[in-house]
Design a protein around this motif. Structure first.
Motif, mmCIF file in Angstrom:
data_model
loop_
_atom_site.group_PDB
_atom_site.id
_atom_site.type_symbol
_atom_site.label_atom_id
_atom_site.label_comp_id
_atom_site.label_asym_id
_atom_site.label_seq_id
_atom_site.Cartn_x
_atom_site.Cartn_y
_atom_site.Cartn_z
ATOM 1 N N ALA A 29 48.141 -89.672 -6.164
ATOM 2 C CA ALA A 29 48.645 -88.342 -6.501
ATOM 3 C C ALA A 29 48.667 -87.409 -5.293
ATOM 4 O O ALA A 29 49.620 -86.643 -5.101
ATOM 5 C CB ALA A 29 47.798 -87.734 -7.620
ATOM 6 N N VAL A 30 47.622 -87.462 -4.471
ATOM 7 C CA VAL A 30 47.556 -86.570 -3.307
ATOM 8 C C VAL A 30 48.675 -86.877 -2.321
ATOM 9 O O VAL A 30 49.383 -85.975 -1.850
ATOM 10 C CB VAL A 30 46.180 -86.669 -2.618
ATOM 11 C CG1 VAL A 30 46.200 -85.964 -1.258
ATOM 12 C CG2 VAL A 30 45.100 -86.055 -3.498
ATOM 13 N N SER A 31 48.869 -88.156 -2.004
ATOM 14 C CA SER A 31 49.922 -88.501 -1.044
ATOM 15 C C SER A 31 51.310 -88.257 -1.632
ATOM 16 O O SER A 31 52.249 -87.908 -0.910
ATOM 17 C CB SER A 31 49.774 -89.952 -0.577
ATOM 18 O OG SER A 31 49.731 -90.851 -1.662
ATOM 19 N N SER A 32 51.461 -88.406 -2.957
ATOM 20 C CA SER A 32 52.737 -88.093 -3.598
ATOM 21 C C SER A 32 53.057 -86.608 -3.459
ATOM 22 O O SER A 32 54.176 -86.225 -3.098
ATOM 23 C CB SER A 32 52.687 -88.466 -5.081
ATOM 24 O OG SER A 32 52.586 -89.851 -5.260
ATOM 25 N N ALA A 33 52.078 -85.773 -3.772
ATOM 26 C CA ALA A 33 52.282 -84.329 -3.649
ATOM 27 C C ALA A 33 52.556 -83.948 -2.201
ATOM 28 O O ALA A 33 53.427 -83.120 -1.910
ATOM 29 C CB ALA A 33 51.060 -83.584 -4.177
ATOM 30 N N ALA A 34 51.827 -84.549 -1.275
ATOM 31 C CA ALA A 34 52.008 -84.240 0.142
ATOM 32 C C ALA A 34 53.393 -84.656 0.626
ATOM 33 O O ALA A 34 54.033 -83.945 1.413
ATOM 34 C CB ALA A 34 50.929 -84.942 0.965
ATOM 35 N N PHE A 35 53.873 -85.797 0.153
ATOM 36 C CA PHE A 35 55.205 -86.250 0.555
ATOM 37 C C PHE A 35 56.269 -85.287 0.035
ATOM 38 O O PHE A 35 57.232 -84.960 0.732
ATOM 39 C CB PHE A 35 55.448 -87.665 0.033
ATOM 40 C CG PHE A 35 56.564 -88.388 0.726
ATOM 41 C CD1 PHE A 35 56.371 -88.987 1.956
ATOM 42 C CD2 PHE A 35 57.813 -88.466 0.142
ATOM 43 C CE1 PHE A 35 57.407 -89.656 2.601
ATOM 44 C CE2 PHE A 35 58.850 -89.133 0.770
ATOM 45 C CZ PHE A 35 58.649 -89.729 2.007
ATOM 46 N N GLN A 36 56.084 -84.806 -1.204
ATOM 47 C CA GLN A 36 57.016 -83.822 -1.751
ATOM 48 C C GLN A 36 57.006 -82.535 -0.931
ATOM 49 O O GLN A 36 58.055 -81.964 -0.627
ATOM 50 C CB GLN A 36 56.666 -83.516 -3.201
ATOM 51 C CG GLN A 36 57.543 -82.459 -3.840
ATOM 52 C CD GLN A 36 59.000 -82.880 -3.905
ATOM 53 O OE1 GLN A 36 59.393 -83.670 -4.749
ATOM 54 N NE2 GLN A 36 59.818 -82.351 -3.001
ATOM 55 N N VAL A 37 55.816 -82.083 -0.556
ATOM 56 C CA VAL A 37 55.708 -80.887 0.282
ATOM 57 C C VAL A 37 56.440 -81.094 1.602
ATOM 58 O O VAL A 37 57.164 -80.206 2.081
ATOM 59 C CB VAL A 37 54.224 -80.540 0.526
ATOM 60 C CG1 VAL A 37 54.075 -79.514 1.650
ATOM 61 C CG2 VAL A 37 53.582 -80.008 -0.754
ATOM 62 N N ALA A 38 56.275 -82.268 2.200
ATOM 63 C CA ALA A 38 56.947 -82.563 3.467
ATOM 64 C C ALA A 38 58.465 -82.532 3.302
ATOM 65 O O ALA A 38 59.187 -82.031 4.176
ATOM 66 C CB ALA A 38 56.488 -83.919 3.994
ATOM 67 N N ILE A 39 58.964 -83.054 2.186
ATOM 68 C CA ILE A 39 60.407 -83.005 1.926
ATOM 69 C C ILE A 39 60.883 -81.563 1.857
ATOM 70 O O ILE A 39 61.881 -81.180 2.484
ATOM 71 C CB ILE A 39 60.748 -83.753 0.625
ATOM 72 C CG1 ILE A 39 60.606 -85.257 0.826
ATOM 73 C CG2 ILE A 39 62.165 -83.415 0.156
ATOM 74 C CD1 ILE A 39 60.803 -86.068 -0.437
#
Length: 221
Positions: free
Chosen positions: A117-127
């Motif tokens: 979940a953390v890396s998913s949220a972080a990837f979305q933030v990066a996008i």
């Protein structure tokens, strides 16, 4: 669904991986929201002067009439995801070359690091950062910036994801433009692994086998 609390908007924010579905060849596809596969993290940000928040995590969709599932990422904070069957069309012109190149690098270098979940949220933030702030990457300012209530784990991982070099071409990106009316849904990006070119020796071997098969067929005729 959107929940407004103290002027903060909680919408559905998207992560997604993509399966084997080749959406680029379709003219219109209907996507029906299923859920967030890898969980989600409440993420708080400022977008174009407004304080907002979203449950950032993976979007999974059923693709109507195919039996396939597709995972996509939100590239459109301006709209809320419609959580029922919604038409989309591939739109390669949705963004300019700088955004497309930066997203290509992000997926190539860090997509495999999306594991929870953390890396998913972080990837979305990066996008979002690459879509809205382009070459001026900073999670602390610009059109899109994180606010203090965002967990440090998400912010730190997003900052790691935004450290990019020139490597690109690892995935084929498809940008999906919402055709919902009268209210649009979020536009999305999906990714499928790019085909791996055959080594020259393997290509020559396959060409030789094809020629041999053709010759045998000719003799039989």
């Amino acid at each position: 669904m959107v929940l407004v609390v103290n002027m903060r908007v909680f919408g559905v924010a998207g992560l997604a991986l993509v399966g084997s579905l080749a959406v680029a060849s379709a003219s219109t596809i209907d996507l029906d929201y299923v859920g967030q596969e890898k969980g989600a993290v409440n993420t708080y940000f400022r977008f174009l002067g407004k304080n907002m928040g979203a449950s950032a995590g993976g979007f999974t969709f059923d693709v109507a009439g195919t039996g396939d599932r597709l995972l996509g990422w939100c590239v459109d904070i301006d709209h809320v995801l419609i959580q029922s069957a919604t038409p989309y069309t591939p739109n390669p012109g949705l963004f300019g070359s700088e955004v497309v190149t930066n997203l290509d690098r992000l997926f190539t270098q860090h997509y495999a690091d999306v594991v929870d979940a953390v890396s998913s949220a972080a990837f979305q933030v990066a996008i979002w950062e690459l879509v809205y702030d382009g070459g001026n990457v900073s999670l602390g300012g610009g059109a899109f910036s994180l606010r203090g209530a965002t967990p440090d784990s998400v912010e730190d991982k997003a900052a790691d994801f935004l450290v990019l070099d020139e490597r690109a071409g690892g995935y084929l990106l498809t940008f999906l433009d919402s055709q919902a009316s009268p209210v649009k849904s979020q536009n999305l990006v999906t990714a499928a692994p790019a085909p791996v070119p055959l080594p020259a020796s393997a290509a020559l071997m396959l060409a030789g086998l094809a020629a041999f098969a053709f010759a045998r067929q000719g003799r039989r005729a």
